[in-house]
Write an enzyme that holds these catalytic residues in place. Structure first.
Site, mmCIF file in Angstrom:
data_model
loop_
_atom_site.group_PDB
_atom_site.id
_atom_site.type_symbol
_atom_site.label_atom_id
_atom_site.label_comp_id
_atom_site.label_asym_id
_atom_site.label_seq_id
_atom_site.Cartn_x
_atom_site.Cartn_y
_atom_site.Cartn_z
ATOM 1 N N MET A 1 1.350 -1.112 0.090
ATOM 2 C CA MET A 1 0.265 -0.090 -0.325
ATOM 3 C C MET A 1 0.817 1.503 0.368
ATOM 4 O O MET A 1 1.848 1.492 0.314
ATOM 5 C CB MET A 1 -1.402 -0.251 1.102
ATOM 6 C CG MET A 1 -0.156 0.012 2.273
ATOM 7 S SD MET A 1 -1.999 0.372 3.590
ATOM 8 C CE MET A 1 -2.642 1.931 3.466
ATOM 9 N N CYS A 2 0.080 2.116 -0.191
ATOM 10 C CA CYS A 2 0.932 3.811 -0.482
ATOM 11 C C CYS A 2 1.497 3.421 -0.980
ATOM 12 O O CYS A 2 1.401 3.706 -2.088
ATOM 13 C CB CYS A 2 1.082 3.878 1.272
ATOM 14 S SG CYS A 2 1.883 5.905 1.881
#
Length: 188
Positions: A100-101
């Site tokens: 993620m991110c």
């Protein structure tokens, strides 16, 4: 019961990794905190983390390996030859991987986002989309690419949605914790 490893590197976004560990443990899923190079990791916001173990060949035994973001942490994950080899081996074996991110930059470097639908932190997608053949960016909060067994999410505010998505992919019903953690209230 599934077994998950969350990989922590210095400079990681603490909320993204710890939210996954917290939610999965509440759901009785075995979830290990794994340090990239050491069991002691310093997060991006100066939160000291103590992991259960360090990255090794046993990553191949987990049902899913999760990479939290944070620019510095994601770069360290991306640049680890050992982690790259293990993640590529996992992918070839048809095992689930998640990021993620900023951490999808690691999956892209490893060649795992080719022909994959993914999401990540806004503003970083163009580098991956332009360098990775067939990579398709989505603005959804959580994206599951079943064909490539890749799960991705956007950033700190989507950490709970990411954790619930991981549980669902692994066949664990997150509904009890969505209610207990007030997720359902938040989504109203």
């Amino acid at each position: 019961m599934p077994k998950v490893a969350v990989i922590f590197a210095d400079g990681c976004e603490e909320i993204e990794g710890l939210s996954v560990v917290d939610v999965l443990r509440r759901l009785q899923v075995s979830c290990d905190m794994v340090g990239l190079d050491d069991i002691h990791v310093m997060g991006a916001h100066d939160i000291a983390l103590t992991c259960d173990k360090v990255v090794g060949d046993d990553l191949l035994t987990y049902d899913m390996v999760v990479l939290p973001g944070g620019s510095g942490g994601a770069q360290r994950l991306r640049d680890s030859a050992q982690l790259q080899h293990l993640m590529q081996t996992r992918s070839e074996a048809g095992q689930w991987n998640a990021a993620m991110c900023a951490a999808p930059i690691a999956l892209a470097r490893y060649g795992l986002l080719t022909d994959t639908t993914f999401t990540m932190y806004p503003g970083m997608k163009d580098d991956i989309a332009s360098e990775t053949p067939g990579a398709r960016f989505s603005e959804d909060m959580v994206v599951v690419d079943q064909d490539h067994k890749i799960l991705t999410s956007r950033g700190p505010a989507t950490a709970l949605a990411f954790a619930f998505g991981i549980a669902e992919v692994l066949g664990v019903d997150p509904a009890p914790q969505k209610e207990a953690m007030l997720w359902n209230y938040l989504m109203k």
